[in-house]
Design a protein around this motif. Structure first.
Motif, PDB file in Angstrom:
ATOM      1  N   ALA A  32      87.511  52.794  -1.722  1.00 23.70           N
ATOM      2  CA  ALA A  32      88.909  53.218  -1.857  1.00 23.70           C
ATOM      3  C   ALA A  32      89.064  54.565  -1.170  1.00 23.70           C
ATOM      4  N   PHE A  33      90.268  54.844  -0.778  1.00 22.84           N
ATOM      5  CA  PHE A  33      90.553  56.179  -0.229  1.00 22.84           C
ATOM      6  C   PHE A  33      91.984  56.559  -0.558  1.00 22.84           C
ATOM      7  N   GLY A  34      92.219  57.862  -0.603  1.00 26.88           N
ATOM      8  CA  GLY A  34      93.575  58.331  -0.887  1.00 26.88           C
ATOM      9  C   GLY A  34      93.837  59.596  -0.106  1.00 26.88           C
ATOM     10  N   GLY A  48      90.231  61.924   0.176  1.00 24.01           N
ATOM     11  CA  GLY A  48      89.166  61.624  -0.770  1.00 24.01           C
ATOM     12  C   GLY A  48      88.885  60.138  -0.707  1.00 24.01           C
ATOM     13  N   ALA A  49      87.632  59.759  -0.961  1.00 24.85           N
ATOM     14  CA  ALA A  49      87.287  58.336  -0.877  1.00 24.85           C
ATOM     15  C   ALA A  49      85.998  58.079  -1.652  1.00 24.85           C
ATOM     16  N   GLY A  50      85.565  56.836  -1.640  1.00 25.22           N
ATOM     17  CA  GLY A  50      84.303  56.511  -2.290  1.00 25.22           C
ATOM     18  C   GLY A  50      84.178  55.026  -2.539  1.00 25.22           C
ATOM     19  N   SER A  70      96.549  55.912  -6.772  1.00 24.47           N
ATOM     20  CA  SER A  70      95.373  55.138  -7.196  1.00 24.47           C
ATOM     21  C   SER A  70      95.723  54.134  -8.294  1.00 24.47           C
ATOM     22  N   ARG A 122     103.166  66.210  -9.423  1.00 24.27           N
ATOM     23  CA  ARG A 122     102.267  67.095 -10.160  1.00 24.27           C
ATOM     24  C   ARG A 122     102.919  68.456 -10.341  1.00 24.27           C
ATOM     25  N   GLN A 138     101.568  60.017  -1.088  1.00 28.34           N
ATOM     26  CA  GLN A 138     100.178  59.639  -0.844  1.00 28.34           C
ATOM     27  C   GLN A 138     100.103  58.263  -0.212  1.00 28.34           C
ATOM     28  N   PHE A 196      85.073  61.908  -7.960  1.00 24.63           N
ATOM     29  CA  PHE A 196      86.297  61.330  -8.533  1.00 24.63           C
ATOM     30  C   PHE A 196      85.829  60.338  -9.588  1.00 24.63           C
ATOM     31  N   GLU A 250      97.317  55.206  -0.394  1.00 24.16           N
ATOM     32  CA  GLU A 250      96.081  54.758  -1.029  1.00 24.16           C
ATOM     33  C   GLU A 250      95.550  53.557  -0.255  1.00 24.16           C
ATOM     34  N   GLN A 297      98.999  59.973  -8.908  1.00 22.16           N
ATOM     35  CA  GLN A 297      98.248  59.459  -7.760  1.00 22.16           C
ATOM     36  C   GLN A 297      98.595  57.989  -7.522  1.00 22.16           C
ATOM     37  N   GLN A 343      94.648  67.471 -12.447  1.00 17.31           N
ATOM     38  CA  GLN A 343      96.010  67.097 -12.068  1.00 17.31           C
ATOM     39  C   GLN A 343      96.970  67.495 -13.175  1.00 17.31           C
ATOM     40  N   GLN A 399      95.773  50.547  -7.419  1.00 19.16           N
ATOM     41  CA  GLN A 399      94.515  49.782  -7.306  1.00 19.16           C
ATOM     42  C   GLN A 399      94.370  48.831  -8.489  1.00 19.16           C
ATOM     43  N   PHE A 456      86.931  57.533 -10.458  1.00 15.49           N
ATOM     44  CA  PHE A 456      87.080  56.104 -10.138  1.00 15.49           C
ATOM     45  C   PHE A 456      86.237  55.645  -8.962  1.00 15.49           C
ATOM     46  N   THR A 457      85.432  56.561  -8.391  1.00 15.01           N
ATOM     47  CA  THR A 457      84.540  56.146  -7.307  1.00 15.01           C
ATOM     48  C   THR A 457      83.123  56.675  -7.567  1.00 15.01           C
TER      49      THR A 457
HETATM   50  N1  DAH Z   1      93.628  59.913  -6.203  1.00 20.05           N
HETATM   51  C1  DAH Z   1      92.941  61.054  -5.626  1.00 20.05           C
HETATM   52  C2  DAH Z   1      93.817  62.281  -5.729  1.00 20.05           C
HETATM   53  O1  DAH Z   1      94.986  62.143  -5.871  1.00 20.05           O
HETATM   54  C3  DAH Z   1      92.614  60.784  -4.177  1.00 20.05           C
HETATM   55  C4  DAH Z   1      91.563  59.724  -4.033  1.00 20.05           C
HETATM   56  C5  DAH Z   1      90.240  60.064  -4.001  1.00 20.05           C
HETATM   57  C6  DAH Z   1      91.914  58.400  -3.962  1.00 20.05           C
HETATM   58  C7  DAH Z   1      89.243  59.126  -3.877  1.00 20.05           C
HETATM   59  C8  DAH Z   1      90.941  57.422  -3.824  1.00 20.05           C
HETATM   60  C9  DAH Z   1      89.600  57.810  -3.784  1.00 20.05           C
HETATM   61  O2  DAH Z   1      91.215  56.133  -3.733  1.00 20.05           O
HETATM   62  O3  DAH Z   1      88.633  56.859  -3.656  1.00 20.05           O
HETATM   63  O4  DAH Z   1      93.315  63.368  -5.647  1.00 20.05           O
END
Ligand code: DAH
Length: 339
Positions: A305-307, A282-284, A171, A195, A208, A248, A210, A169, A155, A174, A250-251
């Motif tokens: 989480a997902f974004g 993206g998620a995890g 994120s 970015r 985004q 990622f 989240e 992000q 990023q 969170q 954070f996941t």
């Molecule tokens: N923050 C990531 C991005 O900007 C996207 C993302 C991926 C958010 C996985 C999430 C996650 O919460 O679990 O590329």
């Protein structure tokens, strides 16, 4: 005395030839104004023999009254005529069609954000909005991305100072929420992110959404079930999702989520580049370290989480080819999103 008669005649002529209220007013001032002829006669009283003064004074006063009456009656006539002219010149054609006011429409980003919120609010998510100017700690470090972490290179960050930056992000939200609130958590965090990136599908500012769910016994299976529901509501009744392994910080595990291509129903077309699938987010499972950073026990709580990029979702849903279309403000583009 003789002059008074002359003045009356003169004034009568001027009154008769005055064709506008302006001309009449000027004529009136010429006789009755402060420097007018009648006023001058009154001022001349001093030069007249004392015994003649009363008669003279009366004469001039009569003169003044006569002139005032003459001017007043002409004034009335002219005013009436002028009003008549004004009204006939301003006639309104009540049968003419009215002017239409163009109706506005919600911007496609606003609209997509609202749709997303509606879908997730229906599943019990609450909205939480974090700040756009964020500290390095919330944007990276607490999300298990310390200063020397290679993922920071993914990023291109706009730094304001060494400590503060424009969030890259959502994120970051969170961490802010988990510091404040104990599980169960179901958070949805929409917002602008920044970015240093600019091409057909990337813009230096974008949006985004989240999502974060933390509780006891939350699994990857819950994530996929929820994403399936999201894809069906957002894209098509027949939409399916597929998870691919990814990374990622954070996941853990991390996944990239694809949705079956709504344009071709998964058979393969130019939109999905022949694969039948389109990457949407993206998620995890929330990394243990992230839970710990927020004071939560990772042996007690788990979460996912997902974004996703709101522009990307809107581009897929409405078939928009260039990300710049969202910020160009071309009404021909924006008009298409009227209900
Ligand atoms: N923050 C990531 C991005 O900007 C996207 C993302 C991926 C958010 C996985 C999430 C996650 O919460 O679990 O590329």
């Amino acid at each position: 005395m003789e002059e008074t008669e002359k003045i009356v005649e003169e004034a009568q002529q001027e009154i008769a030839t005055a064709h506008s209220s302006r001309a009449l007013y000027e004529a009136k001032m010429k006789y009755l104004g402060r420097t007018g002829k009648v006023t001058a006669l009154l001022k001349g009283m001093r030069e007249i023999a004392a015994e003649l003064r009363p008669a003279f004074g009366k004469k001039v006063n009569d003169l003044r009254t006569r002139l005032e009456t003459l001017f007043a009656s002409m004034e009335e006539k002219i005013k009436a005529r002028e009003l008549e002219e004004k009204l006939s010149g301003e006639q309104i054609d009540v049968t003419m069609p009215g002017r239409k006011h163009a109706r506005g429409a919600l911007h496609p980003i606003t609209r997509t954000r609202q749709e997303l919120i509606e879908i997730f609010a229906g599943m019990g998510f609450e909205i939480f909005e974090g700040p756009e100017i964020e500290s390095d700690y919330y944007n990276f470090t607490a999300l298990n991305t310390p200063a020397d972490h290679p993922a920071r290179a993914m990023q291109d960050t706009f730094y304001i100072t060494e400590e503060f930056l424009l969030r890259t992000q959502t994120s970051a939200g969170q961490i802010r929420l988990m510091e404040k609130k104990k599980p169960p958590i179901k958070m949805l965090s929409p917002g602008r992110v920044f970015r240093a990136d600019d091409d057909a599908t990337h813009s230096p500012m974008f949006h985004q959404m989240e999502g974060l769910v933390v509780d006891r016994h939350v699994t990857l299976c819950d994530l996929q079930g929820m994403l399936d529901e999201f894809a069906r509501t957002m894209f098509a009744e027949t939409s399916k999702t597929r998870l691919r392994p990814s990374y990622f910080p954070f996941t853990e595990p991390s996944v990239e989520v694809d949705v079956s291509c709504a344009a071709c129903g998964g058979k393969g077309c130019s939109l999905c580049k022949g694969t039948g699938w389109i990457e949407v987010l993206g998620a995890g499972m929330v990394n243990r370290r992230v839970l710990e950073n927020c004071g939560l026990d990772p042996d007690e709580y788990t979460g996912f989480a997902f974004g996703m990029g709101i522009e990307r979702i809107a581009m897929l849903k409405y078939g928009i080819g260039h990300i710049r279309s969202f910020t160009e403000n071309d009404v021909r583009f924006l008009k298409q999103f009227q209900d």
